[in-house]
Design a protein around this motif. Sequence first.
Motif, PDB file in Angstrom:
ATOM      1  N   ARG A  47       3.623 -12.285   0.159  1.00  0.00           N
ATOM      2  CA  ARG A  47       4.284 -11.344   1.333  1.00  0.00           C
ATOM      3  C   ARG A  47       5.782 -11.639   1.166  1.00  0.00           C
ATOM      4  N   ASP A  48       6.313 -12.871   1.030  1.00  0.00           N
ATOM      5  CA  ASP A  48       7.588 -13.185   1.436  1.00  0.00           C
ATOM      6  C   ASP A  48       8.664 -12.883   0.204  1.00  0.00           C
ATOM      7  N   HIS A  49       8.122 -13.327  -0.955  1.00  0.00           N
ATOM      8  CA  HIS A  49       9.247 -13.382  -1.946  1.00  0.00           C
ATOM      9  C   HIS A  49       9.704 -11.827  -2.041  1.00  0.00           C
ATOM     10  N   PRO A  50      11.243 -11.836  -2.436  1.00  0.00           N
ATOM     11  CA  PRO A  50      11.747 -10.577  -2.477  1.00  0.00           C
ATOM     12  C   PRO A  50      11.348  -9.663  -3.749  1.00  0.00           C
ATOM     13  N   ALA A  51      10.895 -10.712  -4.693  1.00  0.00           N
ATOM     14  CA  ALA A  51      10.661  -9.727  -5.930  1.00  0.00           C
ATOM     15  C   ALA A  51       9.174  -9.241  -5.807  1.00  0.00           C
ATOM     16  N   LEU A  52       8.426  -9.597  -4.911  1.00  0.00           N
ATOM     17  CA  LEU A  52       7.142  -8.989  -4.730  1.00  0.00           C
ATOM     18  C   LEU A  52       6.872  -8.075  -3.364  1.00  0.00           C
ATOM     19  N   ARG A  53       6.912  -8.686  -2.042  1.00  0.00           N
ATOM     20  CA  ARG A  53       6.896  -8.149  -0.950  1.00  0.00           C
ATOM     21  C   ARG A  53       5.661  -7.350  -0.727  1.00  0.00           C
ATOM     22  N   PHE A  54       4.543  -7.923  -0.840  1.00  0.00           N
ATOM     23  CA  PHE A  54       3.278  -7.223  -0.468  1.00  0.00           C
ATOM     24  C   PHE A  54       2.893  -7.649   1.027  1.00  0.00           C
ATOM     25  N   ALA A  55       3.511  -6.680   1.667  1.00  0.00           N
ATOM     26  CA  ALA A  55       3.853  -6.669   3.233  1.00  0.00           C
ATOM     27  C   ALA A  55       2.317  -6.158   3.676  1.00  0.00           C
ATOM     28  N   GLN A  56       1.536  -5.292   3.208  1.00  0.00           N
ATOM     29  CA  GLN A  56       0.415  -4.623   3.895  1.00  0.00           C
ATOM     30  C   GLN A  56      -0.802  -5.261   3.187  1.00  0.00           C
ATOM     31  N   LEU A  57      -1.770  -5.601   4.111  1.00  0.00           N
ATOM     32  CA  LEU A  57      -3.217  -5.847   3.408  1.00  0.00           C
ATOM     33  C   LEU A  57      -4.021  -4.814   3.971  1.00  0.00           C
ATOM     34  N   ILE A  58      -4.689  -4.214   2.762  1.00  0.00           N
ATOM     35  CA  ILE A  58      -5.380  -2.935   2.955  1.00  0.00           C
ATOM     36  C   ILE A  58      -6.813  -3.345   3.166  1.00  0.00           C
ATOM     37  N   ASP A  59      -7.368  -4.327   2.544  1.00  0.00           N
ATOM     38  CA  ASP A  59      -8.977  -4.583   2.828  1.00  0.00           C
ATOM     39  C   ASP A  59      -9.109  -6.281   2.371  1.00  0.00           C
ATOM     40  N   LEU A  60      -9.966  -6.754   2.804  1.00  0.00           N
ATOM     41  CA  LEU A  60     -10.598  -7.944   2.457  1.00  0.00           C
ATOM     42  C   LEU A  60     -12.361  -7.803   2.350  1.00  0.00           C
ATOM     43  N   CYS A  61     -12.815  -8.018   1.272  1.00  0.00           N
ATOM     44  CA  CYS A  61     -14.119  -8.148   1.200  1.00  0.00           C
ATOM     45  C   CYS A  61     -14.811  -9.585   0.480  1.00  0.00           C
ATOM     46  N   GLY A  62     -15.989  -9.904   1.185  1.00  0.00           N
ATOM     47  CA  GLY A  62     -16.550 -11.101   0.369  1.00  0.00           C
ATOM     48  C   GLY A  62     -17.350 -10.505  -0.913  1.00  0.00           C
ATOM     49  N   ILE A  63     -17.802 -11.201  -1.895  1.00  0.00           N
ATOM     50  CA  ILE A  63     -18.600 -11.044  -3.027  1.00  0.00           C
ATOM     51  C   ILE A  63     -19.457 -12.169  -3.332  1.00  0.00           C
ATOM     52  N   ASP A  64     -20.618 -11.710  -3.644  1.00  0.00           N
ATOM     53  CA  ASP A  64     -21.569 -12.541  -4.023  1.00  0.00           C
ATOM     54  C   ASP A  64     -22.002 -12.235  -5.596  1.00  0.00           C
ATOM     55  N   TYR A  65     -21.548 -13.381  -6.480  1.00  0.00           N
ATOM     56  CA  TYR A  65     -21.724 -13.256  -7.928  1.00  0.00           C
ATOM     57  C   TYR A  65     -23.063 -13.813  -8.418  1.00  0.00           C
ATOM     58  N   SER A  66     -23.980 -13.970  -7.473  1.00  0.00           N
ATOM     59  CA  SER A  66     -24.992 -14.931  -7.893  1.00  0.00           C
ATOM     60  C   SER A  66     -25.760 -14.211  -9.140  1.00  0.00           C
TER      61      SER A  66
END
Length: 199
Positions: A47-66
């Motif tokens: 989020r904070d590094h000037p070379a990246l700046r990923f300021a927006q989270l669009i989604d988060l999901c859990g995953i079960d890889y079993s």
Amino acid sequence: MTPKLQRLNDRLLDVLGERVAALTERLGELTLEVRAADYLSTAQMLRDHPALRFAQLIDLCGIDYSTYGDRPWPRERYAVALQLLSLEHNWRLRLRAFCPEDALPRLDSVIEVWPSVNWFEREAFDLFGIVFEGHPDLRRILTDYGFVGHPFRKDFPMSGYVEMRYDPEQRRIIYEPVTIEPREVTPRVVRDAAYGERE
């Protein structure tokens, strides 16, 4: 890999260094995998590094890889995947971290980094049982408070354990063991003309 993705790939490697557990490209998108111990600090840097700046989270999901790929999964069972957007650089990134314990999957909450993750983390907790440490209000969001289990886990029974209904005599919601009547699921178009007739 396109030149744009290559630039993002190079910047992630330069900025994050040892935090990068894996960085892969598939279907025109990058997936950055980090260890659970580096998850929160990596989120802050993204989020904070000037070379990246990923300021927006669009989604988060859990995953079960079993049962991923219909064969035994050799790694940790549960993971979390975040979809991130850098408006400043016009980049998208998937951030993934595996929960170190299968018995009690836990990760740090990133709510201080992206406040919009609040309900997404609650949903992953409710449906997969992933505990987000540091979340200020981690409680069920889609299932009832008395619900037993986590319905998106691959070992959760398809019919569930209990069903609920309103009982007008008791004037409250009651829970009863699941009752499933066997039924015919063969489409009519494949049945013969005498289907179901007794001889």
